[in-house]
Motif scaffolding. Structure first.
Motif, PDB file in Angstrom:
ATOM      1  N   GLY A 190       0.838  -1.205   0.000  1.00  0.00           N
ATOM      2  CA  GLY A 190       0.000   0.000   0.000  1.00  0.00           C
ATOM      3  C   GLY A 190       0.867   1.247   0.000  1.00  0.00           C
ATOM      4  O   GLY A 190       1.903   1.282   0.670  1.00  0.00           O
ATOM      5  N   ALA A 191       0.446   2.267  -0.756  1.00  0.00           N
ATOM      6  CA  ALA A 191       1.324   3.408  -1.027  1.00  0.00           C
ATOM      7  C   ALA A 191       0.794   4.758  -0.551  1.00  0.00           C
ATOM      8  O   ALA A 191       1.401   5.775  -0.829  1.00  0.00           O
ATOM      9  N   TYR A 192      -0.333   4.761   0.179  1.00  0.00           N
ATOM     10  CA  TYR A 192      -0.927   6.057   0.554  1.00  0.00           C
ATOM     11  C   TYR A 192      -0.725   6.327   2.048  1.00  0.00           C
ATOM     12  O   TYR A 192      -0.438   5.409   2.819  1.00  0.00           O
ATOM     13  N   ALA A 193      -0.884   7.581   2.464  1.00  0.00           N
ATOM     14  CA  ALA A 193      -0.785   7.928   3.882  1.00  0.00           C
ATOM     15  C   ALA A 193      -2.150   7.641   4.502  1.00  0.00           C
ATOM     16  O   ALA A 193      -3.133   8.304   4.168  1.00  0.00           O
ATOM     17  N   GLU A 194      -2.224   6.642   5.360  1.00  0.00           N
ATOM     18  CA  GLU A 194      -3.526   6.206   5.899  1.00  0.00           C
ATOM     19  C   GLU A 194      -3.569   6.385   7.410  1.00  0.00           C
ATOM     20  O   GLU A 194      -2.553   6.205   8.083  1.00  0.00           O
ATOM     21  N   PRO A 195      -4.755   6.689   7.978  1.00  0.00           N
ATOM     22  CA  PRO A 195      -4.853   6.841   9.441  1.00  0.00           C
ATOM     23  C   PRO A 195      -4.777   5.499  10.169  1.00  0.00           C
ATOM     24  O   PRO A 195      -5.122   4.459   9.609  1.00  0.00           O
TER      25      PRO A 195
END
Ligand code: FAD
Length: 309
Positions: A190-195
């Motif tokens: 996974g490549a996104y900034a996630e909470p």
């Protein structure tokens, strides 16, 4: 210690128009972009596919573009995919290449109906050319909608590939749902900034989730597409496929264009199926920033190259 703040900073810059302009016009931009992006045109993308095919690697081609703002733009992207597929077919390359599509590039403001219609046009063209489509996964706010569209597309084109991200806490159970025989599933970190509510924060937890989800896919009979450059994971995955008695060709490894090319060649030379994700097009900025966020060493390379001519 500095890695996480730097990663968040770069991912934040991925959404900034003024930083995009600054980067695009910097003197050394072309050199940096060229390491991770095959070029801006279909012709350049095909050249990259030929180069990969020469040493036994396959490709999945991504026409760069995401979060389009109007239907005209989505139409232009869909037409580029259709032309790309025609040209892959005319060049005899469809045995070596498929396409990857981001739903946010083929719809406007999350309109699922439009996403389904446009992705369906690409799937129909891919089928005619004898190849397949994988639907990329984007940030967690889109996971449910993306999986719904993939499920719908699979009613007509069962070969459509789904993507799961092991950093999401939900992924192991999504893997169960997608693990049926022949179901093509790309598994990545996974490549996104996630909470933290939805995603594991620690690398070790992301890796454990990856292996658990890989086990689920292998056990269920899915065609697993292991998208990772992580040497430790590649080793563990090799052990897991043997443990499940999987023949070569019933799963594959995937890596990004420009990342660990020697490892890609090594796996291909051993007889593994290796598919390289080949992005091309003018909209390379968001993609490039995500690659830089993955590895601080790339950021140093990037800043040095930007400053040079
Ligand atoms: P990491 O832990 O990030 O890296 C392990 C090691 O790999 C590093 O130590 C380094 O040696 C090497 N490495 C990793 N990245 C780089 C790099 N950029 N440059 C140089 N070396 C590097 N993400 C999504 O969210 N959605 C998708 O649809 C999606 N599709 C993908 C398709 C493919 C084929 C691949 C390979 C990745 C995809 N990704 C996608 C990105 C993925 O989620 C990760 O962000 C990315 O692959 C880095 O994770 P990693 O497994 O390589 O492990």
């Amino acid at each position: 210690m500095l890695v996480e703040p730097l990663r968040s900073l770069i991912l934040a810059a991925a959404g900034s128009e003024s930083i995009r302009r600054l980067v695009a016009t910097a003197p050394g931009a072309r050199g940096v972009v060229g390491r991770f992006v095959a070029g801006e045109t279909i012709e350049e993308a095909l050249r990259a596919v030929r180069g990969l095919a020469a040493d036994g690697r396959c490709a999945t081609l991504d026409y760069l573009g995401e979060y389009t703002s109007d239907e005209e733009q989505t139409e232009r992207i869909v037409r580029t995919y259709l032309r790309l597929l025609d040209e892959l077919y005319a060049s005899g390359l469809t045995a070596h290449a498929e396409v990857s599509v981001k739903l946010s590039a083929v719809t406007v403001a999350g309109d699922e109906g439009l996403a389904l219609r446009n992705a369906g046009r690409i799937c129909a063209a891919a089928e005619q050319c004898g190849t397949t489509v994988t639907v990329d996964m984007e940030d967690h706010t889109t996971t449910d909608a993306t999986l719904r569209v993939v499920t719908e597309l699979r009613r007509t084109w069962p070969s459509v590939g789904a993507v799961l991200q092991s950093y999401l806490r939900r992924t192991e159970s999504d893997a169960v749902a997608l693990s049926g025989k022949g179901s093509r599933v790309r598994l990545c970190k996974g490549a996104y900034a996630e909470p933290a509510e939805v995603a594991f924060a620690r690398a070790h937890e992301v890796d454990l989730s990856y292996v658990r989800s890989a086990n689920v896919l292998l056990e269920g009979g899915a065609y697993a597409m292991f998208a990772t450059h992580d040497p430790r994971l590649v080793e563990v995955l090799g052990q897991r496929v043997r443990w499940y008695g999987r023949e070569r060709g019933s799963y594959e490894y995937q890596m990004l264009y420009g990342v660990r090319p020697d490892e890609q060649r090594r796996l291909a030379a051993e007889g593994e199926t290796v598919r390289v994700y080949v992005p091309f097009g003018e909209q390379w900025y968001g993609y490039l920033m995500r690659r830089l966020a993955e590895r601080p060493a790339n950021t140093a390379f990037f800043l040095r190259a930007l400053a040079s001519r």
